[in-house]
Write an enzyme that holds these catalytic residues in place. Structure first.
Site, PDB file in Angstrom:
ATOM      1  N   HIS A 131     -14.219 -21.610  16.528  1.00  0.00           N
ATOM      2  CA  HIS A 131     -14.994 -20.522  15.937  1.00  0.00           C
ATOM      3  C   HIS A 131     -14.106 -19.735  14.992  1.00  0.00           C
ATOM      4  O   HIS A 131     -12.956 -19.450  15.298  1.00  0.00           O
ATOM      5  CB  HIS A 131     -15.520 -19.588  17.039  1.00  0.00           C
ATOM      6  N   ASP A 150     -28.082 -12.082  22.203  1.00  0.00           N
ATOM      7  CA  ASP A 150     -27.213 -11.762  21.065  1.00  0.00           C
ATOM      8  C   ASP A 150     -28.018 -11.653  19.778  1.00  0.00           C
ATOM      9  O   ASP A 150     -27.733 -10.801  18.937  1.00  0.00           O
ATOM     10  CB  ASP A 150     -26.089 -12.797  20.906  1.00  0.00           C
ATOM     11  N   ARG A 208     -27.597  -3.947  16.249  1.00  0.00           N
ATOM     12  CA  ARG A 208     -26.289  -3.343  15.947  1.00  0.00           C
ATOM     13  C   ARG A 208     -26.099  -3.211  14.442  1.00  0.00           C
ATOM     14  O   ARG A 208     -25.532  -2.228  13.953  1.00  0.00           O
ATOM     15  CB  ARG A 208     -25.166  -4.210  16.542  1.00  0.00           C
ATOM     16  N   SER A 268     -20.505 -10.693  21.997  1.00  0.00           N
ATOM     17  CA  SER A 268     -21.389 -11.389  21.063  1.00  0.00           C
ATOM     18  C   SER A 268     -20.835 -12.786  20.744  1.00  0.00           C
ATOM     19  O   SER A 268     -21.546 -13.795  20.830  1.00  0.00           O
ATOM     20  CB  SER A 268     -21.512 -10.543  19.782  1.00  0.00           C
ATOM     21  N   LYS A 298     -21.921 -16.735  22.925  1.00  0.00           N
ATOM     22  CA  LYS A 298     -22.435 -17.911  22.204  1.00  0.00           C
ATOM     23  C   LYS A 298     -21.538 -19.124  22.456  1.00  0.00           C
ATOM     24  O   LYS A 298     -22.002 -20.235  22.649  1.00  0.00           O
ATOM     25  CB  LYS A 298     -22.493 -17.622  20.691  1.00  0.00           C
TER      26      LYS A 298
HETATM   27  N1  URA Z   1     -19.678 -12.124  14.750  1.00  0.00           N
HETATM   28  C1  URA Z   1     -20.511 -12.215  15.795  1.00  0.00           C
HETATM   29  O1  URA Z   1     -21.035 -13.280  16.098  1.00  0.00           O
HETATM   30  N2  URA Z   1     -20.760 -11.104  16.510  1.00  0.00           N
HETATM   31  C2  URA Z   1     -20.208  -9.906  16.234  1.00  0.00           C
HETATM   32  O2  URA Z   1     -20.461  -8.933  16.919  1.00  0.00           O
HETATM   33  C3  URA Z   1     -19.353  -9.828  15.119  1.00  0.00           C
HETATM   34  C4  URA Z   1     -19.089 -10.959  14.400  1.00  0.00           C
END
Ligand code: URA
Length: 434
Positions: free
Chosen positions: A82, A161, A168, A183, A187
């Site tokens: 990621h 999320d 957010r 967050s 995932k």
């Molecule tokens: N990327 C994400 O997936 N979530 C966040 O809160 C910030 C960046």
């Protein structure tokens, strides 16, 4: 349990129990808790923070808010990567085939780009016919068969999320370490890999502007990943200037292909070798970093990494011939050089602004619904630390018409700064947190 009590407890600096966090996530995902109450709790978390135990419970509650992928039917170690996002970040396009060619299975869920950063799915769609819309079954069987699949995140994965991130975004509650950690990690955990390697970028073009903030975020993500039972490593990497030279979807694909063909190096290659070494060593596919690097470099030299990209493209409906003949990829009708207004050394290239230049050319999304032009963008001919003569080309713009090319050239020129003395250029890899 009452949502008002949970909000008040966090507002007053209390520590939420697992049950309270679970109540919030389940209720908000189902639509029982309204946005105004969720916003109030998010803002209280922004101000009061969370303990590591609360962050873990929040992450796990979000992970379990929808379906989770079970990769256990696939043989061997499964890894995922990621990136927190940056400009010119085509790392996955090169790294995943490099690693999969060494026998580590890469099961990757990816996103689309928004704003000044690009997304892997958009870039891959430069291959005519390529699709990231895989069913879970197709995803699993492809990882088993060729060792690599890249899918768009399904609506059923981590629905908490999706709702929370959108909220957010419009309530000033994005910048909070526990909220960002939960967050991202919810995932990654839901996607099921045994090994998670995180590229946490810092600098002007990154989400985290300072190395210190990136380090705090990375350390917390690594801890949460480990507490959830996954082998997790984070690399803090620089995003003070675009990564590599190309910015724009098809242009970045061409650069990744050049890297896999052994004809492109620099910061992008260093990043791929470092992240790839972390994946190979954590997966047990290499004895140590030196062994991992040697394997990865051999995979480029003998063509197996490039062949793995061709396999991926074909497996997901794309035209594999474009891997070996990049003239089959989208290309823009107009190119324009950006002349340097000064001589000396390039002392910096404002990454975020240069990402916006590509977006305004049509290569990125201003809103989630924008349609993008895969062919446009720019290629840097000079990077920080290079010498330049007045009038020499700093970059080549690729545009769909003369007007947008001229506008982009003027904007991109303004992203460069110059000095008479050679500037300090820190390496792309800042720290590795294991
Ligand atoms: N990327 C994400 O997936 N979530 C966040 O809160 C910030 C960046």
């Amino acid at each position: 349990m009452q949502m008002t009590d949970i909000i008040a407890k966090k507002r007053d600096g209390g520590e939420l129990t697992r049950e309270e966090i679970g109540y919030f996530i389940t209720g908000y995902t189902r639509g029982d808790i309204p946005d105004y109450q969720a916003s109030a709790l998010l803002m209280a978390i922004v101000w009061r923070g969370m303990t590591r135990r609360e962050t873990l419970d929040l992450t796990l509650a979000m992970m379990h808010s929808g379906e989770t992928l079970d990769l256990s039917s696939i043989t061997g170690v499964k890894a995922d990567k990621h990136s927190t996002g940056g400009v010119g970040d085509k790392t996955s396009l090169a790294l995943l085939p490099m690693v999969a060619a060494q026998g580590v299975r890469m099961a990757k869920m990816s996103g689309r780009g928004l704003g000044h950063t690009g997304g892997t799915i958009d870039k891959l769609e430069s291959f005519p016919g390529f699709s990231c819309a895989l069913t879970d079954e197709a995803f699993l069987s492809q990882v088993e068969r060729i060792g690599l699949a890249i899918a768009g995140q399904t609506a059923d994965l981590d629905p908490a999320d999706k709702k929370l991130y959108a909220l957010r975004d419009v309530t000033g509650t994005v910048s909070s370490i526990p909220l960002i950690v939960s967050s991202i990690m919810s995932k990654k955990l839901a996607a099921g890999a045994d090994v998670i390697v995180l590229d946490v970028k810092c600098g002007d073009g990154a989400f985290m502007k300072t190395e210190e903030d990136a380090r705090t975020l990375a350390a917390e993500m690594v801890e949460i990943g480990k507490m959830a039972g996954r082998r997790t490593v984070a690399c803090i990497t620089g995003m003070d200037q675009p990564l590599g030279r190309a910015v724009g979807n098809a242009l970045e694909v061409k650069e990744a292909i050049a890297l896999l063909s052994g004809s492109f190096g620099g910061d992008l290659l260093e990043l791929c070798l470092t992240l790839g070494s972390c994946i190979l060593t954590e997966s047990g596919a290499a004895a140590n970093d030196a062994d991992a690097r040697e394997k990865l470099e051999r995979g480029i030299a003998d063509g197996s990494a490039l062949a793995k990209l061709a396999e991926l493209v074909e497996a997901q409906g794309g035209d594999r011939r474009a891997v070996y003949d990049t003239s089959l990829l989208p290309s823009a009708p107009v190119t324009l050089e950006v002349p340097s207004p000064a001589g000396g050394y390039v002392s910096g290239i404002a990454a975020e602004h240069s990402g916006l230049v590509s977006m305004h050319l049509g290569g990125g999304r201003a809103t989630k619904d924008s349609v993008i032009d895969l062919s446009v963008g720019f290629v840097l001919n000079k990077k920080t630390g290079d010498t330049v003569a007045p009038g020499e080309s700093l970059a080549t713009i690729h545009a769909h018409d003369e007007k947008s090319a001229a506008e982009a050239a003027a904007s991109l020129s303004g992203c460069f700064s110059f000095s008479d003395t050679k500037p300090e250029t820190p390496g792309i890899i800042r720290t590795i947190i294991r």
